[in-house]
Design a protein around this motif. Structure first.
Motif, mmCIF file in Angstrom:
data_model
loop_
_atom_site.group_PDB
_atom_site.id
_atom_site.type_symbol
_atom_site.label_atom_id
_atom_site.label_comp_id
_atom_site.label_asym_id
_atom_site.label_seq_id
_atom_site.Cartn_x
_atom_site.Cartn_y
_atom_site.Cartn_z
ATOM 1 N N ALA A 105 -21.359 9.670 1.291
ATOM 2 C CA ALA A 105 -20.974 10.877 2.029
ATOM 3 C C ALA A 105 -20.626 11.949 1.003
ATOM 4 O O ALA A 105 -19.763 11.740 0.156
ATOM 5 C CB ALA A 105 -19.772 10.588 2.905
ATOM 6 N N LEU B 172 -20.695 4.716 1.116
ATOM 7 C CA LEU B 172 -20.425 4.305 2.500
ATOM 8 C C LEU B 172 -20.796 2.847 2.708
ATOM 9 O O LEU B 172 -21.831 2.389 2.229
ATOM 10 C CB LEU B 172 -21.226 5.168 3.476
ATOM 11 N N ALA C 171 -0.202 2.792 5.367
ATOM 12 C CA ALA C 171 0.980 2.067 4.876
ATOM 13 C C ALA C 171 2.259 2.834 5.212
ATOM 14 O O ALA C 171 3.240 2.251 5.700
ATOM 15 C CB ALA C 171 0.865 1.854 3.368
ATOM 16 N N TYR D 161 -10.647 15.902 4.655
ATOM 17 C CA TYR D 161 -10.099 16.253 5.969
ATOM 18 C C TYR D 161 -10.420 15.157 6.971
ATOM 19 O O TYR D 161 -11.510 14.592 6.950
ATOM 20 C CB TYR D 161 -10.667 17.591 6.450
ATOM 21 N N SER E 11 -10.295 13.963 11.171
ATOM 22 C CA SER E 11 -10.157 14.365 12.567
ATOM 23 C C SER E 11 -9.278 13.320 13.254
ATOM 24 O O SER E 11 -9.599 12.129 13.245
ATOM 25 C CB SER E 11 -11.565 14.402 13.172
ATOM 26 N N PRO F 153 1.282 0.624 -5.531
ATOM 27 C CA PRO F 153 0.823 0.301 -6.887
ATOM 28 C C PRO F 153 1.669 1.044 -7.920
ATOM 29 O O PRO F 153 2.259 2.074 -7.599
ATOM 30 C CB PRO F 153 -0.618 0.822 -6.891
ATOM 31 N N ASN G 175 -8.164 6.744 12.455
ATOM 32 C CA ASN G 175 -7.631 6.617 13.823
ATOM 33 C C ASN G 175 -7.459 5.135 14.198
ATOM 34 O O ASN G 175 -6.455 4.737 14.783
ATOM 35 C CB ASN G 175 -8.571 7.293 14.820
ATOM 36 N N GLU H 28 -5.937 15.042 3.912
ATOM 37 C CA GLU H 28 -5.230 13.822 3.466
ATOM 38 C C GLU H 28 -3.912 14.198 2.789
ATOM 39 O O GLU H 28 -2.883 13.576 3.024
ATOM 40 C CB GLU H 28 -6.136 13.057 2.495
ATOM 41 N N GLY I 219 -5.731 -1.052 8.796
ATOM 42 C CA GLY I 219 -6.434 0.079 8.170
ATOM 43 C C GLY I 219 -7.625 -0.358 7.343
ATOM 44 O O GLY I 219 -8.322 -1.321 7.670
ATOM 45 N N GLY I 220 -7.846 0.377 6.245
ATOM 46 C CA GLY I 220 -9.021 0.131 5.396
ATOM 47 C C GLY I 220 -9.070 -1.291 4.849
ATOM 48 O O GLY I 220 -10.156 -1.788 4.531
ATOM 49 N N ARG J 84 -9.617 -0.178 1.324
ATOM 50 C CA ARG J 84 -10.905 -0.864 1.440
ATOM 51 C C ARG J 84 -11.099 -1.980 0.395
ATOM 52 O O ARG J 84 -11.621 -3.034 0.692
ATOM 53 C CB ARG J 84 -12.008 0.198 1.307
ATOM 54 N N GLY K 37 0.848 -1.191 0.000
ATOM 55 C CA GLY K 37 0.000 0.000 0.000
ATOM 56 C C GLY K 37 0.880 1.235 0.000
ATOM 57 O O GLY K 37 2.109 1.134 0.189
ATOM 58 N N VAL L 83 -19.139 16.690 6.022
ATOM 59 C CA VAL L 83 -19.390 15.305 5.590
ATOM 60 C C VAL L 83 -20.900 15.108 5.774
ATOM 61 O O VAL L 83 -21.403 15.106 6.893
ATOM 62 C CB VAL L 83 -18.617 14.276 6.449
ATOM 63 N N GLY M 195 -15.909 9.541 12.664
ATOM 64 C CA GLY M 195 -14.579 9.916 12.193
ATOM 65 C C GLY M 195 -13.488 9.044 12.790
ATOM 66 O O GLY M 195 -12.472 9.539 13.257
ATOM 67 N N GLN M 196 -13.720 7.726 12.797
ATOM 68 C CA GLN M 196 -12.779 6.837 13.493
ATOM 69 C C GLN M 196 -11.928 5.963 12.587
ATOM 70 O O GLN M 196 -10.957 5.357 13.044
ATOM 71 C CB GLN M 196 -13.549 5.935 14.474
HETATM 72 C C1 LIG Z 1 -16.201 10.671 3.795
HETATM 73 C C2 LIG Z 1 -15.222 10.030 4.733
HETATM 74 C C3 LIG Z 1 -14.736 10.761 5.835
HETATM 75 C C4 LIG Z 1 -13.837 10.166 6.741
HETATM 76 N N1 LIG Z 1 -13.416 10.894 7.826
HETATM 77 C C5 LIG Z 1 -12.565 10.323 8.705
HETATM 78 C C6 LIG Z 1 -12.106 11.039 9.882
HETATM 79 O O1 LIG Z 1 -12.480 12.192 10.135
HETATM 80 N N2 LIG Z 1 -11.247 10.415 10.736
HETATM 81 C C7 LIG Z 1 -10.836 9.115 10.508
HETATM 82 O O2 LIG Z 1 -10.094 8.578 11.338
HETATM 83 N N3 LIG Z 1 -11.237 8.417 9.410
HETATM 84 C C8 LIG Z 1 -12.087 8.976 8.507
HETATM 85 N N4 LIG Z 1 -12.488 8.280 7.414
HETATM 86 C C9 LIG Z 1 -11.944 6.922 7.173
HETATM 87 C C10 LIG Z 1 -10.628 6.976 6.404
HETATM 88 O O3 LIG Z 1 -10.819 7.590 5.151
HETATM 89 C C11 LIG Z 1 -10.075 5.575 6.162
HETATM 90 O O4 LIG Z 1 -10.172 4.806 7.324
HETATM 91 C C12 LIG Z 1 -8.601 5.665 5.765
HETATM 92 O O5 LIG Z 1 -8.490 6.422 4.585
HETATM 93 C C13 LIG Z 1 -7.989 4.296 5.525
HETATM 94 O O6 LIG Z 1 -6.627 4.515 5.214
HETATM 95 P P1 LIG Z 1 -5.750 3.402 4.514
HETATM 96 O O7 LIG Z 1 -4.385 3.980 4.327
HETATM 97 O O8 LIG Z 1 -5.879 2.105 5.227
HETATM 98 O O9 LIG Z 1 -6.452 3.167 3.096
HETATM 99 P P2 LIG Z 1 -6.482 4.099 1.812
HETATM 100 O O10 LIG Z 1 -6.493 5.533 2.179
HETATM 101 O O11 LIG Z 1 -7.607 3.594 0.960
HETATM 102 O O12 LIG Z 1 -5.080 3.795 1.103
HETATM 103 C C14 LIG Z 1 -4.823 2.563 0.471
HETATM 104 C C15 LIG Z 1 -3.632 2.741 -0.452
HETATM 105 O O13 LIG Z 1 -3.310 1.491 -1.051
HETATM 106 C C16 LIG Z 1 -2.992 1.715 -2.406
HETATM 107 N N5 LIG Z 1 -3.268 0.505 -3.197
HETATM 108 C C17 LIG Z 1 -4.408 0.159 -3.831
HETATM 109 N N6 LIG Z 1 -4.216 -0.980 -4.530
HETATM 110 C C18 LIG Z 1 -2.941 -1.359 -4.322
HETATM 111 C C19 LIG Z 1 -2.149 -2.442 -4.765
HETATM 112 N N7 LIG Z 1 -2.639 -3.370 -5.589
HETATM 113 N N8 LIG Z 1 -0.869 -2.547 -4.339
HETATM 114 C C20 LIG Z 1 -0.349 -1.595 -3.514
HETATM 115 N N9 LIG Z 1 -1.057 -0.528 -3.070
HETATM 116 C C21 LIG Z 1 -2.330 -0.424 -3.471
HETATM 117 C C22 LIG Z 1 -3.873 2.877 -2.846
HETATM 118 O O14 LIG Z 1 -3.254 3.571 -3.910
HETATM 119 C C23 LIG Z 1 -3.940 3.735 -1.583
HETATM 120 O O15 LIG Z 1 -2.954 4.725 -1.570
HETATM 121 C C24 LIG Z 1 -13.396 8.837 6.516
HETATM 122 C C25 LIG Z 1 -13.872 8.109 5.401
HETATM 123 C C26 LIG Z 1 -14.778 8.697 4.529
HETATM 124 C C27 LIG Z 1 -15.307 7.893 3.339
#
Ligand SMILES: Cc1cc2nc3c(=O)[nH]c(=O)nc-3n(C[C@H](O)[C@H](O)[C@H](O)COP(=O)(O)OP(=O)(O)OC[C@H]3O[C@@H](n4cnc5c(N)ncnc54)[C@H](O)[C@@H]3O)c2cc1C
Length: 340
Positions: A183, A267, A16, A48, A50, A35, A299, A108, A284-285, A162, A11, A222, A295-296
């Motif tokens: 959202a 969502l 990551a 944004y 929190s 990627p 976090n 972000e 994470g996701g 995700r 990631g 949001v 907004g968790q």
């Molecule tokens: C509208 C909205 C508001 C939110 N607000 C908050 C908040 O206020 N506070 C909070 O704590 N959370 C919030 N969240 C949740 C937060 O967005 C996610 O929990 C967080 O982005 C997850 O981060 P991540 O790095 O695990 O995943 P991602 O941000 O999805 O990053 C995954 C990465 O993996 C990469 N990837 C994809 N495929 C591959 C591959 N094949 N090989 C290698 N890499 C790859 C992608 O390019 C990407 O960069 C919100 C979510 C939404 C939808």
């Protein structure tokens, strides 16, 4: 080519990068597998987040917090929630013994910028290539990348978000529930100051949150609505959107004077059936998805990384039985937290 590292991180998002920095800090050799550039999607809007006190501690431990604080950011000193029609108004303040703020608001882009800067300075290895769908995920087998590179590691942290392609290759199910909501996210300028209060109004169709940004009349919103309504909101002209947004919260912050580009995110609630398999651990996701109501998500993702480090640090993860126990502990700890 065949390379060997202690830790692989799949990631290139916030989780990551934090994982790569945290493991590298313990002196272990780390390689981040992101990627290929051609697969990277341009973000429609700078979202944004929190961040909690726990996230602050984690980001401090990898040496990026000071850098973040020196850039523009919002702070939350209180939270106000109410139901449509102004009923059930509740205000949460920090107890006297705690120093404000309750949380910090960063975009972000800001988070990625400081983490990438630190990552580059630490000279952590990075390969921009996807994992091949022909890779073996058996214990002891190297990861096969699409360009033919083979990667051996004791532990692989899966942080590819995700839709996690790696989670699918591992055959781990993602049990999800579509809320039927999206959202709608935008950054708005309001008539009145937000006074560093995060506001959330529980409308009949879903919650609408205002997060305070650095300028006292700027907030990030949001707005959770049924997916059809989200399409409709995105089609409104500027004046109509401003009016509908203002009316939705009874003009709590006065009129909406302006806003930046609007985007919507589908969502869902979801959690991986298992957070671990062989020497892979989901963080994470890739491990969980939540409604942004509290907004968790991010976090919790950062806490996954800190917990994974704690669970795997005290034992020699080169010994599989020790690693298996450590990962079982990680799974129980973090899945319990995510379900809560
Ligand atoms: C509208 C909205 C508001 C939110 N607000 C908050 C908040 O206020 N506070 C909070 O704590 N959370 C919030 N969240 C949740 C937060 O967005 C996610 O929990 C967080 O982005 C997850 O981060 P991540 O790095 O695990 O995943 P991602 O941000 O999805 O990053 C995954 C990465 O993996 C990469 N990837 C994809 N495929 C591959 C591959 N094949 N090989 C290698 N890499 C790859 C992608 O390019 C990407 O960069 C919100 C979510 C939404 C939808």
């Amino acid at each position: 080519m065949r390379y060997k590292f202690d830790i692989c991180v799949i990631g290139n998002g916030i989780v990551a990068l934090t994982a790569a920095l945290m493991f590298a800090k313990t002196g272990q050799s780390v390689c981040m597998v992101g990627p290929p550039k051609s697969n990277r999607r341009k973000k429609s809007i700078d979202r944004y987040f929190s961040l909690s006190v726990a996230s602050k501690e984690i980001l401090s431990s990898v040496g990026v917090w000071e850098d973040l604080l020196s850039s523009d950011h919002g702070v939350v000193n209180s939270i106000e929630t109410w139901e449509e029609g102004e009923s059930g108004h509740i205000r949460f303040d920090l107890p006297d013994m705690f120093l404000p703020p309750m949380s910090w608001i960063f975009s972000e882009k800001q988070l990625l910028r400081v983490l990438r800067k630190r990552f580059d300075r630490k000279k952590i290895s990075k390969i921009s290539c996807s994992v091949s769908s022909d890779t073996s995920v058996d214990l002891g087998s190297p990861l096969l990348l699409e360009d033919g590179t083979l990667l051996d590691s004791s532990l692989t942290a899966v942080a590819d978000g995700r839709g996690s392609p790696m989670r699918s290759l591992l055959g781990i199910q993602f049990r999800s529930k579509d809320f039927g909501q999206s959202a709608v996210v935008a950054n708005v300028v309001t008539e009145r100051s937000h006074d560093n209060i995060a506001r959330q109004c529980f409308l009949s169709k879903g919650p609408l949150a205002f997060l305070p940004l650095k300028e006292d009349v700027q907030s990030s919103i949001v707005w959770s609505v049924p997916s059809d309504d989200a399409i409709r909101l995105l089609e409104l002209d500027q004046q109509q959107f401003r009016d509908q947004l203002g009316e939705a919260v009874n003009f709590t912050l006065g009129a909406i004077h302006d806003y930046t580009s609007v985007a919507s995110f589908p969502l869902e609630y979801g959690i991986a059936s298992s957070l671990v398999k062989n020497n892979f651990a989901l963080v994470g996701g890739a491990a969980h998805a939540f409604h942004p109501l509290a907004g968790q998500g991010l976090n919790l993702g950062l806490l996954d990384v800190a917990t994974l480090l704690e669970c795997t640090m005290s034992r020699s993860i080169l010994n599989y039985h020790c690693l298996e126990n450590s990962l079982r502990r990680y799974h129980g700890w973090r899945k319990g937290e995510a379900l809560k």
